[in-house]
Design a protein around this motif. Sequence first.
Motif, PDB file in Angstrom:
ATOM      1  N   UNK A 309     -10.981   7.222   4.485  1.00  0.00           N
ATOM      2  CA  UNK A 309      -9.887   7.937   3.825  1.00  0.00           C
ATOM      3  C   UNK A 309      -8.779   6.943   3.531  1.00  0.00           C
ATOM      4  N   UNK A 310      -8.310   6.914   2.299  1.00  0.00           N
ATOM      5  CA  UNK A 310      -7.258   5.982   1.922  1.00  0.00           C
ATOM      6  C   UNK A 310      -5.899   6.460   2.444  1.00  0.00           C
ATOM      7  N   UNK A 311      -5.005   5.515   2.593  1.00  0.00           N
ATOM      8  CA  UNK A 311      -3.733   5.773   3.262  1.00  0.00           C
ATOM      9  C   UNK A 311      -2.863   6.778   2.527  1.00  0.00           C
ATOM     10  N   UNK A 312      -2.831   6.685   1.211  1.00  0.00           N
ATOM     11  CA  UNK A 312      -1.937   7.528   0.426  1.00  0.00           C
ATOM     12  C   UNK A 312      -2.649   8.126  -0.779  1.00  0.00           C
ATOM     13  N   UNK A 313      -2.081   9.181  -1.300  1.00  0.00           N
ATOM     14  CA  UNK A 313      -2.519   9.719  -2.582  1.00  0.00           C
ATOM     15  C   UNK A 313      -2.133   8.736  -3.675  1.00  0.00           C
ATOM     16  N   UNK A 314      -3.091   8.340  -4.489  1.00  0.00           N
ATOM     17  CA  UNK A 314      -2.812   7.439  -5.608  1.00  0.00           C
ATOM     18  C   UNK A 314      -2.210   8.252  -6.757  1.00  0.00           C
ATOM     19  N   UNK A 315      -1.089   7.781  -7.281  1.00  0.00           N
ATOM     20  CA  UNK A 315      -0.325   8.523  -8.296  1.00  0.00           C
ATOM     21  C   UNK A 315      -0.550   7.911  -9.671  1.00  0.00           C
ATOM     22  N   UNK A 316      -0.776   8.753 -10.659  1.00  0.00           N
ATOM     23  CA  UNK A 316      -1.051   8.275 -12.010  1.00  0.00           C
ATOM     24  C   UNK A 316       0.181   8.256 -12.919  1.00  0.00           C
TER      25      UNK A 316
END
Length: 451
Positions: A309-316
């Motif tokens: 699971x990646x650390x943060x939500x990737x924002x577009x």
Amino acid sequence: MKRRSMLKSMGAVSLGMVTPSFAKGESLVAPYKVKEESITTEILVVGGGTAGTIAAIQAGRAGAQTILIESGSQLGGTTTTGGVAFPGIFHAWGKQIIGGIGWELVMDCVELNGDKLPNFSKVPDSHWKHQVTINVSLYTLLAEEKCLEAGVDIRYYESPTQIEFKKGKWIVESVGKGTKTTIVCNQIIDCTGNALIASMAGYDVLREKDTQPGSLIFRLGGYNYDSLDLTKIPEKYHRVLRQNMLENSKRESREHTYVPYSYVYVPGADSTTSDVHTKANNEGRNTLLKLVRTLKTFPGCENLKLVDLKTETAVRETYRIDGLYKMNKDDYTSGKVFDDAISHSFYPIDLHREGKSIYQEFLKPDVVACIPLRSLIPKQSRNFLVAGRCVSSDRLANSALRVQASCMGMGQAAAVAAVLASKQGVSPEQVDINEIKELLKKHGAIVPAQK
């Protein structure tokens, strides 16, 4: 003596308590106080993500005293913290169109990890096949090493709280863990991805009412997709199960290599401030947890596991600057070459829409987009640039410009412009564009050729 007397008065001695004893070298100290200091630098880069890391390395290598502020604990942004471990695109139509420091960093990752590159001379049938899969842990280590080697002062866990332009200098108040710092600098490069510093400085920023969803990236394992009876599993879950087979988890950088991962959409994900960023992460993780619990109820998925699971939500998509020039979709898809073009971009128009298919519009053969320096400079600004997805552009153009290789190219170009402007005592738009291009070439960047 005072402490012993106080204990006696409290009855401590009669209760059998003894005064604390300290080992040799130990001592009682006063409570911790916030460290306040004032420092000066030539270049201040805010944001150590995709663009900011490259900008800081370039500024340092060009001989400028450089500070890099990053609110998190590591460099790389979308590539590392967000988990988009396949930056692109550096090549188009059989040739390289973005090089420089970003490509150097990617290549070092590939070499150190023993990976192989795609055959870039062959035009792929899908654009993503020329994205280069990398080991993000190595990327984090190498990015930091290159910053430190370039003499960059990295300041993790800090965020600017106030900014003012006074007597030709930027004065930035920054707060971190136990620190409060005043930074006086000649030039600022906003690489926050959200145009946060530009907005704090009073410059206009743009944003759509509805933005693209973010993505929380993860991987699953503990099941065999080929043995699943898909007739007993709702169709909407087939894709996530197919993509995340643990057996296919080997990651290499070569054409047609399958990279297992998936993501849950996070509608309206915003990383501009701590409260909205927290909300984006909370929503992404909650959605994923529900998904995992649901998947484990299906036959053959009882032993399903969350592997990564990646650390943060990737924002577009959040805010963009209102720059000296706003790139539009036609500029991008036609491959318009500007007099002040400082870097290329190659990616389809790529607009993610919650509950709908992704809208894509591909560039025609031999067309490559260019980015003008003017799009990195807010209107009515002084000694200020941006780099990354907050580049001045309309929504459709931005959906292509936001990808990693393009942001790396912008970061390097912004740094060169800032360094030259600092040395000449002017704003970036006043620097001779030919000087910027020459210094970029000296540091390995690929500069768009005039037609």
